[in-house]
Design a protein around this motif. Structure first.
Motif, PDB file in Angstrom:
ATOM      1  N   ARG A 129      42.387  35.773  45.775  1.00 43.42           N
ATOM      2  CA  ARG A 129      41.167  36.570  45.629  1.00 43.42           C
ATOM      3  C   ARG A 129      41.189  37.749  46.610  1.00 43.42           C
ATOM      4  N   ARG A 132      43.517  40.499  45.351  1.00 49.51           N
ATOM      5  CA  ARG A 132      42.920  41.222  44.233  1.00 49.51           C
ATOM      6  C   ARG A 132      41.812  42.148  44.740  1.00 49.51           C
ATOM      7  N   ASN A 133      41.019  41.626  45.648  1.00 49.61           N
ATOM      8  CA  ASN A 133      39.927  42.432  46.176  1.00 49.61           C
ATOM      9  C   ASN A 133      40.420  43.567  47.060  1.00 49.61           C
ATOM     10  N   LEU A 136      41.475  46.245  44.765  1.00 55.49           N
ATOM     11  CA  LEU A 136      40.293  46.884  44.187  1.00 55.49           C
ATOM     12  C   LEU A 136      39.641  47.818  45.215  1.00 55.49           C
ATOM     13  N   GLN A 137      39.536  47.358  46.435  1.00 55.34           N
ATOM     14  CA  GLN A 137      38.918  48.193  47.474  1.00 55.34           C
ATOM     15  C   GLN A 137      39.746  49.444  47.731  1.00 55.34           C
ATOM     16  N   ILE A 140      39.098  51.792  44.843  1.00 55.67           N
ATOM     17  CA  ILE A 140      37.756  52.400  44.949  1.00 55.67           C
ATOM     18  C   ILE A 140      37.777  53.523  45.988  1.00 55.67           C
ATOM     19  N   HIS A 155      27.006  48.477  41.430  1.00 57.64           N
ATOM     20  CA  HIS A 155      27.517  47.139  41.737  1.00 57.64           C
ATOM     21  C   HIS A 155      27.174  46.632  43.128  1.00 57.64           C
ATOM     22  N   GLN A 187      40.056  51.792  36.525  1.00 55.32           N
ATOM     23  CA  GLN A 187      41.009  50.965  35.779  1.00 55.32           C
ATOM     24  C   GLN A 187      42.396  51.634  35.776  1.00 55.32           C
ATOM     25  N   LEU A 190      44.052  51.216  39.104  1.00 61.10           N
ATOM     26  CA  LEU A 190      44.516  49.843  39.310  1.00 61.10           C
ATOM     27  C   LEU A 190      45.799  49.581  38.532  1.00 61.10           C
TER      28      LEU A 190
END
Lengths: 198, 85
Positions: A129, A132-133, A136-137, A140, A155, A187, A190
């Motif tokens: 996790r 993945r985070n 993502l961070q 972003i 969000h 997306q 990523l």
């Protein structure tokens, strides 16, 4: 007749109040529960507005950045500052207050909560996790400010599309399109990152 | 909300936006929780929805993790530093 400086303060004071509702929601969600025993979200927001009125140049410069985002920044700084002052320097006292209120003074309850949290996620699950985070961070952080703002509002600030539109002073449909386009760009980033790392 | 996808005036972007918003709305109300089932209902947009919806849900997950973290506020300030004061 008011002085120009008084008019300036009145104008910004009124403007800040337009954002009271979403900011209050944000303060309620992000204020540490231990701190909430000492400060209400309303108190924190009031102090944030006072800080904002002392930093009007910050609001008058860079006008393309929405006022909401600037107030949000000051709000998070205020919360972080309160945490530093009251949860770190007075950690034991604040925690003792909270434990006494929640568990009738049984401070050993903290250990039970820690065990429960550990049992919910195994180390490998947590690691996956986190990876993945992290990705993502990172993605972003690479987005344009406009894209990042709308994603944060939707969000992280838990705002509806209508609330975002009001805060950004745009039509709800435009806010919605901006949000989905930001998601599409996120997306794409990523996918690029995962191609690079695979 | 009923998206009329047969309407030629309704652009793909608009329809996709509407479908994403509708899913998130239903997800929050816990009326719909399965991305794949939702995508199957809209085959024309299924590929795009399969990419976007899990991402939106992952963002929600990031928020929950962040909220659960005791250092939440500072982390958000660092991650989303926003404008310089």
């Amino acid at each position: 007749m008011n002085s120009p400086e008084q008019d300036r303060l009145n104008y910004w004071g009124q403007t800040f109040l337009e954002y009271q509702k979403p900011l209050l929601k944000l303060a309620s969600r992000n204020l540490n529960p231990i701190l909430q025993r000492r400060f209400s979200p309303e108190d924190v927001l009031q102090e944030t507005f006072q800080d904002a009125l002392r930093k009007l140049d910050f609001f008058e410069n860079n006008p393309e950045c929405p006022v909401y985002m600037k107030l949000r920044k000051l709000l998070f700084q205020k919360i972080a500052d309160l945490e530093r002052r009251h949860c770190q320097t007075q950690k034991r006292d604040a925690f003792r207050d909270a434990v006494a209120a929640d568990f009738g003074g049984t401070s050993s309850s903290q250990l039970d909560w820690n065990r429960l949290a550990d049992s919910m996620t195994g180390p490998l699950t947590r690691l996956a996790r986190m990876d993945r985070n992290d990705l993502l961070q990172k993605a972003i952080a690479s987005l344009s400010e406009t894209d990042r703002q709308i994603l944060e509002m939707r969000h992280f600030d838990d705002m509806s599309n209508q609330e975002c539109a009001e805060a950004l002073k745009i039509e709800p449909k435009a806010a919605s399109i901006r949000y989905v386009r930001a998601l599409q760009r996120l997306q794409k980033l990523l996918l690029e990152y995962s191609d690079f790392t695979s | 909300m009923n998206a009329d996808h047969s309407n030629p005036d309704h652009s793909n972007d608009d329809a996709l936006t509407e479908l994403v918003e509708r899913f998130l709305d239903l997800y929050k109300k816990e009326t719909v929780t399965d991305v794949e089932l939702y995508c199957l209902r809209y085959p024309k947009y299924a590929d795009e929805l399969r990419g976007l919806l899990p991402l939106a849900l992952q963002m929600e997950g990031l928020k929950k993790n962040s909220n659960a973290n005791a250092a939440n506020n500072e982390a958000q300030t660092v991650l989303f530093s926003g404008p310089q004061v």
